[in-house]
Design a protein around this motif. Structure first.
Motif, PDB file in Angstrom:
ATOM      1  N   VAL A  86      -4.436  12.436 -22.372  1.00 47.56           N
ATOM      2  CA  VAL A  86      -5.510  13.382 -22.674  1.00 47.56           C
ATOM      3  C   VAL A  86      -4.910  14.631 -23.318  1.00 47.56           C
ATOM      4  O   VAL A  86      -3.913  15.159 -22.835  1.00 47.56           O
ATOM      5  CB  VAL A  86      -6.236  13.804 -21.372  1.00 47.56           C
ATOM      6  CG1 VAL A  86      -7.346  14.787 -21.653  1.00 47.56           C
ATOM      7  CG2 VAL A  86      -6.743  12.602 -20.627  1.00 47.56           C
ATOM      8  N   VAL A  87      -5.533  15.097 -24.381  1.00 47.25           N
ATOM      9  CA  VAL A  87      -5.189  16.407 -24.937  1.00 47.25           C
ATOM     10  C   VAL A  87      -6.484  17.212 -24.958  1.00 47.25           C
ATOM     11  O   VAL A  87      -7.410  16.895 -25.712  1.00 47.25           O
ATOM     12  CB  VAL A  87      -4.580  16.319 -26.349  1.00 47.25           C
ATOM     13  CG1 VAL A  87      -4.215  17.719 -26.852  1.00 47.25           C
ATOM     14  CG2 VAL A  87      -3.347  15.415 -26.358  1.00 47.25           C
ATOM     15  N   VAL A  88      -6.541  18.204 -24.089  1.00 48.87           N
ATOM     16  CA  VAL A  88      -7.726  19.054 -24.005  1.00 48.87           C
ATOM     17  C   VAL A  88      -7.451  20.332 -24.792  1.00 48.87           C
ATOM     18  O   VAL A  88      -6.408  20.961 -24.639  1.00 48.87           O
ATOM     19  CB  VAL A  88      -8.075  19.394 -22.535  1.00 48.87           C
ATOM     20  CG1 VAL A  88      -9.234  20.373 -22.466  1.00 48.87           C
ATOM     21  CG2 VAL A  88      -8.407  18.131 -21.762  1.00 48.87           C
ATOM     22  N   GLN A  89      -8.421  20.683 -25.616  1.00 52.26           N
ATOM     23  CA  GLN A  89      -8.374  21.917 -26.394  1.00 52.26           C
ATOM     24  C   GLN A  89      -9.229  22.941 -25.675  1.00 52.26           C
ATOM     25  O   GLN A  89     -10.367  22.642 -25.300  1.00 52.26           O
ATOM     26  CB  GLN A  89      -8.919  21.631 -27.791  1.00 52.26           C
ATOM     27  CG  GLN A  89      -9.088  22.826 -28.674  1.00 52.26           C
ATOM     28  CD  GLN A  89      -9.698  22.434 -30.022  1.00 52.26           C
ATOM     29  OE1 GLN A  89      -9.539  21.328 -30.489  1.00 52.26           O
ATOM     30  NE2 GLN A  89     -10.406  23.375 -30.619  1.00 52.26           N
ATOM     31  N   ALA A  90      -8.686  24.128 -25.453  1.00 54.90           N
ATOM     32  CA  ALA A  90      -9.433  25.184 -24.769  1.00 54.90           C
ATOM     33  C   ALA A  90      -9.275  26.494 -25.523  1.00 54.90           C
ATOM     34  O   ALA A  90      -8.275  26.704 -26.210  1.00 54.90           O
ATOM     35  CB  ALA A  90      -8.927  25.342 -23.341  1.00 54.90           C
ATOM     36  N   THR A  91     -10.256  27.355 -25.382  1.00 57.29           N
ATOM     37  CA  THR A  91     -10.182  28.685 -25.979  1.00 57.29           C
ATOM     38  C   THR A  91      -9.855  29.679 -24.879  1.00 57.29           C
ATOM     39  O   THR A  91     -10.447  29.643 -23.798  1.00 57.29           O
ATOM     40  CB  THR A  91     -11.526  29.073 -26.635  1.00 57.29           C
ATOM     41  OG1 THR A  91     -11.795  28.139 -27.682  1.00 57.29           O
ATOM     42  CG2 THR A  91     -11.492  30.480 -27.211  1.00 57.29           C
ATOM     43  N   ILE A  92      -8.894  30.547 -25.158  1.00 64.17           N
ATOM     44  CA  ILE A  92      -8.597  31.671 -24.269  1.00 64.17           C
ATOM     45  C   ILE A  92      -9.136  32.888 -25.016  1.00 64.17           C
ATOM     46  O   ILE A  92      -8.583  33.273 -26.053  1.00 64.17           O
ATOM     47  CB  ILE A  92      -7.096  31.784 -23.967  1.00 64.17           C
ATOM     48  CG1 ILE A  92      -6.623  30.498 -23.286  1.00 64.17           C
ATOM     49  CG2 ILE A  92      -6.814  33.014 -23.102  1.00 64.17           C
ATOM     50  CD1 ILE A  92      -5.139  30.348 -23.171  1.00 64.17           C
ATOM     51  N   ASN A  93     -10.237  33.444 -24.524  1.00 66.89           N
ATOM     52  CA  ASN A  93     -10.898  34.521 -25.270  1.00 66.89           C
ATOM     53  C   ASN A  93     -10.137  35.842 -25.147  1.00 66.89           C
ATOM     54  O   ASN A  93      -9.120  35.934 -24.448  1.00 66.89           O
ATOM     55  CB  ASN A  93     -12.381  34.644 -24.871  1.00 66.89           C
ATOM     56  CG  ASN A  93     -12.576  35.134 -23.454  1.00 66.89           C
ATOM     57  OD1 ASN A  93     -11.699  35.756 -22.848  1.00 66.89           O
ATOM     58  ND2 ASN A  93     -13.754  34.869 -22.899  1.00 66.89           N
ATOM     59  N   ALA A  94     -10.648  36.862 -25.807  1.00 69.19           N
ATOM     60  CA  ALA A  94      -9.970  38.164 -25.844  1.00 69.19           C
ATOM     61  C   ALA A  94      -9.907  38.837 -24.474  1.00 69.19           C
ATOM     62  O   ALA A  94      -9.114  39.752 -24.272  1.00 69.19           O
ATOM     63  CB  ALA A  94     -10.659  39.086 -26.854  1.00 69.19           C
ATOM     64  N   ALA A 107      -9.626   9.719 -25.058  1.00 71.30           N
ATOM     65  CA  ALA A 107      -9.054   9.252 -23.788  1.00 71.30           C
ATOM     66  C   ALA A 107     -10.208   8.874 -22.872  1.00 71.30           C
ATOM     67  O   ALA A 107     -11.331   9.333 -23.062  1.00 71.30           O
ATOM     68  CB  ALA A 107      -8.201  10.343 -23.153  1.00 71.30           C
ATOM     69  N   PRO A 108      -9.941   8.064 -21.847  1.00 68.57           N
ATOM     70  CA  PRO A 108     -11.010   7.718 -20.902  1.00 68.57           C
ATOM     71  C   PRO A 108     -11.612   8.985 -20.265  1.00 68.57           C
ATOM     72  O   PRO A 108     -10.889   9.917 -19.898  1.00 68.57           O
ATOM     73  CB  PRO A 108     -10.293   6.861 -19.850  1.00 68.57           C
ATOM     74  CG  PRO A 108      -9.117   6.288 -20.577  1.00 68.57           C
ATOM     75  CD  PRO A 108      -8.688   7.350 -21.549  1.00 68.57           C
ATOM     76  N   ASN A 109     -12.924   9.007 -20.160  1.00 64.34           N
ATOM     77  CA  ASN A 109     -13.638  10.169 -19.605  1.00 64.34           C
ATOM     78  C   ASN A 109     -13.129  10.592 -18.245  1.00 64.34           C
ATOM     79  O   ASN A 109     -13.082  11.788 -17.939  1.00 64.34           O
ATOM     80  CB  ASN A 109     -15.142   9.877 -19.507  1.00 64.34           C
ATOM     81  CG  ASN A 109     -15.826  10.008 -20.840  1.00 64.34           C
ATOM     82  OD1 ASN A 109     -15.285  10.582 -21.775  1.00 64.34           O
ATOM     83  ND2 ASN A 109     -17.027   9.460 -20.923  1.00 64.34           N
ATOM     84  N   ILE A 110     -12.752   9.658 -17.421  1.00 60.17           N
ATOM     85  CA  ILE A 110     -12.316   9.977 -16.062  1.00 60.17           C
ATOM     86  C   ILE A 110     -11.103  10.910 -16.076  1.00 60.17           C
ATOM     87  O   ILE A 110     -10.978  11.811 -15.241  1.00 60.17           O
ATOM     88  CB  ILE A 110     -12.054   8.684 -15.245  1.00 60.17           C
ATOM     89  CG1 ILE A 110     -11.989   9.010 -13.763  1.00 60.17           C
ATOM     90  CG2 ILE A 110     -10.818   7.945 -15.730  1.00 60.17           C
ATOM     91  CD1 ILE A 110     -12.115   7.780 -12.874  1.00 60.17           C
ATOM     92  N   PHE A 111     -10.207  10.734 -17.058  1.00 65.69           N
ATOM     93  CA  PHE A 111      -9.035  11.609 -17.178  1.00 65.69           C
ATOM     94  C   PHE A 111      -9.415  12.945 -17.811  1.00 65.69           C
ATOM     95  O   PHE A 111      -8.921  14.000 -17.404  1.00 65.69           O
ATOM     96  CB  PHE A 111      -7.927  10.928 -17.972  1.00 65.69           C
ATOM     97  CG  PHE A 111      -7.363   9.713 -17.302  1.00 65.69           C
ATOM     98  CD1 PHE A 111      -6.820   9.784 -16.031  1.00 65.69           C
ATOM     99  CD2 PHE A 111      -7.370   8.476 -17.939  1.00 65.69           C
ATOM    100  CE1 PHE A 111      -6.297   8.657 -15.404  1.00 65.69           C
ATOM    101  CE2 PHE A 111      -6.852   7.352 -17.321  1.00 65.69           C
ATOM    102  CZ  PHE A 111      -6.323   7.440 -16.052  1.00 65.69           C
ATOM    103  N   GLN A 112     -10.300  12.912 -18.801  1.00 60.62           N
ATOM    104  CA  GLN A 112     -10.768  14.148 -19.434  1.00 60.62           C
ATOM    105  C   GLN A 112     -11.404  15.072 -18.396  1.00 60.62           C
ATOM    106  O   GLN A 112     -11.099  16.266 -18.349  1.00 60.62           O
ATOM    107  CB  GLN A 112     -11.793  13.834 -20.532  1.00 60.62           C
ATOM    108  CG  GLN A 112     -11.241  13.082 -21.701  1.00 60.62           C
ATOM    109  CD  GLN A 112     -12.332  12.683 -22.688  1.00 60.62           C
ATOM    110  OE1 GLN A 112     -13.477  13.119 -22.606  1.00 60.62           O
ATOM    111  NE2 GLN A 112     -11.970  11.845 -23.648  1.00 60.62           N
ATOM    112  N   GLU A 113     -12.256  14.500 -17.580  1.00 59.98           N
ATOM    113  CA  GLU A 113     -12.950  15.290 -16.553  1.00 59.98           C
ATOM    114  C   GLU A 113     -11.971  15.913 -15.563  1.00 59.98           C
ATOM    115  O   GLU A 113     -12.152  17.058 -15.126  1.00 59.98           O
ATOM    116  CB  GLU A 113     -13.971  14.415 -15.820  1.00 59.98           C
ATOM    117  CG  GLU A 113     -15.139  14.004 -16.700  1.00 59.98           C
ATOM    118  CD  GLU A 113     -15.981  12.866 -16.114  1.00 59.98           C
ATOM    119  OE1 GLU A 113     -15.678  12.386 -14.993  1.00 59.98           O
ATOM    120  OE2 GLU A 113     -16.940  12.458 -16.792  1.00 59.98           O
TER     121      GLU A 113
END
Length: 191
Positions: A86-94, A107-113
């Motif tokens: 899984v590669v999750v993209q996230a934003t870290i705001n200001a 990737a399988p949803n179970i790992f994403q979650e």
């Protein structure tokens, strides 16, 4: 007579060394001359464009420790001997808050979650800065779920090309993009 010869040698040394000292003083003082207005503007614009990476409280080691101690191999995936990358993209705001989670690779949803569950528990980061001002940034979290059976045989998912993934996300994002090191989660077959 001996003293006057020594005095002459001493004076000769002083005459030879004195110009060298004056020259060295000139060299060191010239490097601290005030900047021209154009040089000052160039230096200021370079500082304004300098971007500092966001920092998790305590640094990267605390980040990896938090993820390693919080993430769990999903029971349903474990029972089915499922693996995933899984590669999750996230934003870290200001303000340093993490959110806006997206999947950067399939990737399988179970790992994403599971990865998103863990990322949502993170403390507030020190946000990225540009020229000293806080800005939003994008962070990629690659997590590899592998499985080890009772015979010590390891099963793992295909690893995506992380460099290409970062490049792709960077081309689509207005924010600077950073990537954590790969995090490995191993599920073991219980005897």
């Amino acid at each position: 007579m001996k003293q006057s010869a020594e005095n002459k040698i001493s004076k000769t040394r002083m005459i030879l060394v004195l110009p060298l000292l004056v020259f060295l003083m000139f060299l060191t003082s010239s490097s601290t001359l005030p900047l021209s207005q154009e040089q000052a503007q160039n230096k200021t614009s370079a500082l304004e464009t300098e971007i500092q990476e966001p920092v998790y409280p305590g640094g990267k080691q605390k980040l990896y420790r938090f993820i390693a101690t919080t993430v769990r191999y999903p029971l349903a995936a474990h029972n089915q001997k499922m693996v995933g990358y899984v590669v999750v993209q996230a934003t870290i705001n200001a303000e340093g808050k993490i959110g806006d989670f997206k999947m950067a690779s399939p990737a399988p949803n179970i790992f994403q979650e599971e990865v998103i569950r863990v990322l949502k528990k993170m403390r507030t980061w020190s946000p990225a800065t540009q020229g000293g001002a806080p800005i939003s940034s994008t962070y990629l979290f690659p997590v590899h779920f592998t499985y080890k059976d009772a015979n010590d045989e390891t099963f793992s998912a295909e690893k995506p090309n992380l460099k290409a993934l970062v490049k792709s996300v960077s081309s689509e994002s207005d924010n600077p993009v950073y990537r954590a090191d790969e995090i490995l989660v191993v599920g073991y077959k219980q005897p």
